[in-house]
Scaffold this motif. Structure first.
Motif, PDB file in Angstrom:
ATOM      1  N   VAL A 118      46.199  13.777 -46.297  1.00 10.20           N
ATOM      2  CA  VAL A 118      46.404  14.977 -46.966  1.00 10.20           C
ATOM      3  C   VAL A 118      47.103  15.942 -45.841  1.00 10.20           C
ATOM      4  O   VAL A 118      46.730  16.304 -44.650  1.00 10.20           O
ATOM      5  N   MET A 122      34.656   6.535 -43.514  1.00  8.89           N
ATOM      6  CA  MET A 122      35.926   7.070 -43.439  1.00  8.89           C
ATOM      7  C   MET A 122      36.452   7.236 -42.132  1.00  8.89           C
ATOM      8  O   MET A 122      35.949   8.130 -41.401  1.00  8.89           O
ATOM      9  N   MET A 146      36.973  15.317 -43.701  1.00  5.40           N
ATOM     10  CA  MET A 146      37.354  16.770 -43.404  1.00  5.40           C
ATOM     11  C   MET A 146      36.209  17.806 -43.413  1.00  5.40           C
ATOM     12  O   MET A 146      36.286  19.059 -43.051  1.00  5.40           O
ATOM     13  N   ALA A 176      33.761  13.751 -47.455  1.00  6.46           N
ATOM     14  CA  ALA A 176      35.121  13.242 -46.854  1.00  6.46           C
ATOM     15  C   ALA A 176      34.785  13.673 -45.424  1.00  6.46           C
ATOM     16  O   ALA A 176      34.228  14.635 -45.158  1.00  6.46           O
ATOM     17  N   ASN A 234      44.503   7.784 -47.017  1.00  3.90           N
ATOM     18  CA  ASN A 234      45.076   9.014 -47.703  1.00  3.90           C
ATOM     19  C   ASN A 234      45.251   9.966 -46.546  1.00  3.90           C
ATOM     20  O   ASN A 234      44.689  10.239 -45.757  1.00  3.90           O
ATOM     21  N   TRP A 246      44.941  16.408 -53.073  1.00  2.01           N
ATOM     22  CA  TRP A 246      43.549  16.386 -52.839  1.00  2.01           C
ATOM     23  C   TRP A 246      42.961  17.743 -52.566  1.00  2.01           C
ATOM     24  O   TRP A 246      43.312  18.475 -51.972  1.00  2.01           O
ATOM     25  N   ARG A 271      29.728   9.558 -51.924  1.00  2.00           N
ATOM     26  CA  ARG A 271      30.410  10.067 -53.102  1.00  2.00           C
ATOM     27  C   ARG A 271      29.723   9.841 -54.280  1.00  2.00           C
ATOM     28  O   ARG A 271      29.629   8.811 -55.158  1.00  2.00           O
ATOM     29  N   ASP A 323      44.948  15.799 -42.626  1.00  2.00           N
ATOM     30  CA  ASP A 323      43.461  15.626 -42.837  1.00  2.00           C
ATOM     31  C   ASP A 323      43.798  14.180 -43.394  1.00  2.00           C
ATOM     32  O   ASP A 323      44.152  13.786 -44.520  1.00  2.00           O
ATOM     33  N   THR A 324      43.733  13.016 -42.618  1.00  2.00           N
ATOM     34  CA  THR A 324      43.658  11.768 -43.181  1.00  2.00           C
ATOM     35  C   THR A 324      42.221  11.040 -43.200  1.00  2.00           C
ATOM     36  O   THR A 324      41.478  11.278 -42.405  1.00  2.00           O
ATOM     37  N   GLY A 325      42.263  10.122 -44.295  1.00  2.00           N
ATOM     38  CA  GLY A 325      41.058   9.311 -44.442  1.00  2.00           C
ATOM     39  C   GLY A 325      41.258   7.940 -45.167  1.00  2.00           C
ATOM     40  O   GLY A 325      42.023   7.664 -45.968  1.00  2.00           O
TER      41      GLY A 325
END
Ligand code: SER
Length: 879
Positions: free
Chosen positions: A213, A91, A42, A40, A211, A166, A68, A234-236
């Motif tokens: 978060v 991302m 982050m 991710a 997303n 998340w 992933r 924290d966005t993705g």
């Protein structure tokens, strides 16, 4: 908008909102035991969330390479079969480290999607966390209220903990999240069923794109949640999905991110995308997997047989086997995709174009070797299919399926597919059992239990003083226990530490902590992201004390010799072999330096000599270390500093220079004050580590001196043995010549002796009825001679029945030879006879009906064996 423009718009948008644009971290994770790959955006900011480090800018944005394929987030099995999961994906993310929170994050997300990208508002759905009583977590009213100002309530969905809370892994930063989904179905379908019902329901056209978060908690090893000191965003956003939504395509693979690759695969295979489901899946798998494999290798993770390397190997094999089975591509071709990818990502992730030859070479070698394995495995499968048990049961048992998987890299579905073609089934349950057993075995071998940190003193950030001092006074900030099968260790984080934590190839420091007259030894120091973690066998009795923290200085000095010398070596390699040489790994400890680098052929003896010469000259120049800390990365690059692929560099870097015209590197390690301290450099080994990667191992200072002295001592001993000749090489040469002459002469003599023995034996042949009998003990030098003798006698004497015994190098041997006519006529068998005789010499033997031999342990029994042979009275038995 093409994909490049879409990416740029994202970064520009957040730049305009005062975000600093940072580079992607490497896809392969170092210094974090909880992760193998970046999963991710982050990850690289984990320490900011946990409060272990302070960011220089509280708003950042980037596009991050993610993978992933293992651990908590693993999409591997879906990839290719659906059209919107990937192994490697980009991302797009924006972050607030204790700065803005939900309102700005959600409003900006909406603004970007609907006003910049102009996605149709009526097709967007948003979700908010619905709460979780078991965890004592409330519904996210705040996010709901914010969304209500922008989105009609019927398009706001409450999500469960599974979808809307998340977490990065089993432990670490986490929090409630708010996702944005898009409904890309045709209108007619939407009219039948509203998008709201398809959100989070695995519909391939109703997908999550972003997303957001709200990181507020840290998940502890004991499973509980701890509040973080600050609240973060924290966005993705999945780049490939975003491009698909904006370009209004049915599949991520129909966007310009993938069409180039798909077209190339079509051309290579002569098959068309979009005509056959199996072919389509294979093409998607290949187009996806090649990216994961290429970027992992570019960031330093070579395919191998364990851990992260094995994950990469498996991804590549999965792709190769799809190409082999469904596209009929039976020759290696993946490596030829690399230039295409490299060009596509030039400017975004330049590490691929910079290393494209290397990456292609590594992939090519992997493909070649797997294609061979694949063929061997296919043959094995053919054999299994016709075996009696499988023919009877019509099922390949689970253990065999597992062996094919484990040893031959055959995915189960491939075995199942081939079995099906042969009208067979596979025992899937049995396979699962075998798989679980293996997992259990490896878990047991490596199981460690890491406890939660126990805070002694809150600190902002660990202060590392070990560049300047090898001793410091400090309190303990926190500690925890790590239990493995055999022992318990303690990890200790100091507030101020002179201990260097293992990183950049340099081993961690050893030493001790002392307080109240008690010394606790530090056996190693490691890094975990930005934490410097000391490892001790026991905990100090008073963890609140102020400790005298002392590094083992003499060990550190040896390590520094090796580290600085690695820089000198790196520069020399580039000079001698070429600028394509890039560091691919290194190990620097108090004994040795080991340096892996990209290079395609063996480094010759002349090149080794040249490299040593350059490095030793630089040592004698006694170049003073020029160490600069906190250099802006742009400035360091201008200085020509060598950055390593796969390393994560911050905005400010440390630059280590030994002569600005010779070696300038970005490096966090510790170094000698001047090169003279290294003393001496000696390469002791050169080898290959993997396709396109060579390894040099070398000694410096005392170790190099000891090594050279050892060589000199050996030479002196040889001279002594040779009686101090003037020219030792000549002396040895003539000794060897003499030896081979003598050897030839000895052979001559032996041949003559054997002839002599043969002639003597011929005089002893006794005629008894149908047989010519010859039973005797002889003197020969080898089993080979005994055999020769037997064959030569057989050629000379008709109807021979021969038993010979000999003691060869202390061990008794027997040989029985029977004329072919006798064997045929009387059904005689030399094997039975020799076995019977061998009992006397405590041995066993074998051979053929006309000739058999035996060896034994008891030489004294040989005479008895000969007697027994004589007493057998074969003639009488024949009649
Ligand atoms: N960490 C979140 C995710 O990976 C948002 O960036 O989905």
């Amino acid at each position: 908008m093409n994909s490049k423009e879409i990416r740029k718009q994202f970064l520009d948008f957040f730049k305009n909102k005062s975000h600093q644009i940072v580079p992607s971290a490497p896809i392969v994770v170092k210094n974090d035991p909880t992760l193998m790959f970046t999963n991710a955006g982050m990850n690289q900011f984990k320490d900011y969330f946990l409060g272990n480090a302070t960011p220089s800018n509280r708003r950042v944005a980037d596009t991050q390479k993610c993978l992933r394929v293992s651990g908590k987030h693993n999409d591997l099995e879906d990839v290719g079969h659906d059209t919107y999961h990937h192994t490697m994906f980009e991302m797009l993310g924006n972050w607030s480290f204790g700065d803005y929170f939900k309102k700005e994050a959600l409003e900006w997300a909406w603004e970007l999607l609907t006003e910049v990208y102009k996605l149709p508002k009526e097709r967007l759905y948003v979700s908010v966390f619905g709460g979780d009583p078991a965890e004592n977590l409330e519904l996210d009213h705040e996010a709901f209220e914010i969304w209500k100002t922008m989105v009609p309530e019927d398009r706001i969905i409450y999500g469960s903990k599974k979808d809307n809370f998340w977490e990065m892994g089993d432990t670490g930063p986490c929090g409630p999240c708010s996702e944005i989904h898009i409904d890309l179905r045709p209108q007619a379908e939407i009219d039948l069923k509203p998008g709201r019902e398809e959100v989070n329901a695995d519909h391939p056209q109703v997908i999550e794109i972003w997303n957001n978060v709200f990181i507020q908690y840290n998940r502890l090893a004991n499973g509980s949640l701890e509040n973080l000191p600050d609240k973060h965003v924290d966005t993705g956003m999945g780049f490939e999905r975003l491009v698909r939504a904006i370009q209004n395509k049915q599949s991520n693979y129909d966007t310009d991110v993938f069409t180039g690759t798909i077209a190339y695969i079509e051309q290579k295979s002569g098959k068309k995308y979009g005509e056959n489901e199996k072919v389509d899946i294979a093409m998607r798998v290949i187009a996806d997997h090649i990216r994961a494999v290429a970027f992992a290798i570019a960031d330093g993770q070579l395919p191998s047989n364990n851990k992260a390397g094995y994950v990469i190997r498996r991804i590549l094999r999965r792709a190769v086997r799809y190409a082999y089975t469904f596209l009929d591509l039976k020759e290696p071709f993946f490596s030829t995709l690399i230039p295409l990818l490299a060009e596509q990502f030039d400017g975004v992730f330049p590490e691929l174009i910079a290393q494209q030859d290397f990456v292609a070479k590594v992939i090519l070698e992997e493909e070649i070797s797997f294609l061979k394995t694949l063929e061997t495995g296919l043959k094995k499968l053919e054999d299994i299919a016709v075996s009696e048990s499988v023919k009877a049961s019509k099922v390949i048992d689970g253990k065999t399926v597992f062996e094919l998987y484990d040893t031959f890299g055959f995915p189960v579905d491939l075995t199942a597919l081939i079995a099906r073609e042969k009208g067979l089934g596979i025992d899937e349950a049995g396979f699962e059992v075998a798989m679980l057993e293996q997992k259990e075995r490896s878990r047991n071998a490596t199981a460690v239990e890491t406890g939660d940190w126990i805070t002694v003193k809150e600190i902002d950030q660990v202060q590392f003083v070990g560049y300047d001092d090898l001793q410091a006074y400090s309190e303990i900030s926190k500690y925890r226990e790590v239990k493995s099968k055999n022992k318990s260790l303690y990890q200790i984080v100091l507030e101020r530490t002179p201990f260097y934590g293992e990183s950049g190839g340099q081993v961690g420091d050893k030493g001790y902590l002392e307080a109240n007259g008690e010394k606790v030894y530090i056996v190693d120091t490691q890094k975990e992201n930005d934490l410097i973690v000391l490892i001790a066998d026991k905990l100090p009795s008073d963890v609140n004390a102020n400790f005298n923290c002392v590094v083992d200085a003499s060990r550190r000095a040896l390590v520094e010799n090796n580290h600085s010398c690695t820089h000198l070596l790196h520069a020399a390699l580039k000079q001698v072999l070429g600028t394509h040489v890039n560091q691919k790994g290194s190990l620097v400890n108090d004994e040795i330096l080991r340096f892996d680098f990209s290079h395609f052929t063996k480094v010759s003896d002349e090149e080794i000599a040249q490299i040593e010469k350059i490095v030793n000259a630089k040592i004698r120049e006694n170049i003073a270390l020029n160490e600069r800390r906190n250099v802006p990365i742009a400035e360091a690059t201008k200085l020509g500093a060598m950055a390593l692929f796969g390393e994560k560099y911050g905005e400010f870097v440390r630059v280590i220079t030994f002569d600005p015209n010779y070696s300038v590197e970005l490096c966090g390690g510790t170094h000698v004050a001047a090169t003279g301290q290294i003393g001496l450099f000696k390469i002791v080994a050169e080898s290959s580590v993997a396709a396109g990667v060579r390894r040099i191992e070398a000694y410096t200072s005392v170790k190099a001196e000891a090594y050279i002295n050892e060589q000199i001592d050996t030479l002196a001993a040889v001279k002594e043995l040779l009686k101090q000749p003037k020219d030792i090489t000549k002396a040895l040469e003539s000794l060897l010549n003499e030896k081979s002459l003598l050897q030839k002469e000895v052979e001559q003599f032996r041949l003559q002796a054997l002839q002599h023995t043969k002639n003597q034996l011929l005089t002893k042949v006794e005629n008894q009825g149908e047989l010519n009998l010859l039973i005797d003990q002889v003197s020969v030098h080898s089993a080979e001679e005994l055999k020769t003798l037997a064959y030569e006698l057989k050629a000379k004497v008709a109807n021979l029945y021969l038993v010979l015994g000999a003691v060869i190098e202390g061990k008794p041997q027997l040989a029985v030879m029977i004329a072919d006519e006798l064997v045929a006529k009387h059904n005689l068998n030399a094997v039975n006879i020799v076995k019977d005789l061998a009992k006397e010499i405590q041995g066993g033997g074998g051979g053929q009906a006309f000739f058999a031999t035996a060896g034994g342990k008891n030489a004294e029994g040989l005479a008895k064996a000969i007697e027994k042979a004589k007493a057998l009275n074969l003639t009488a038995n024949l009649s």
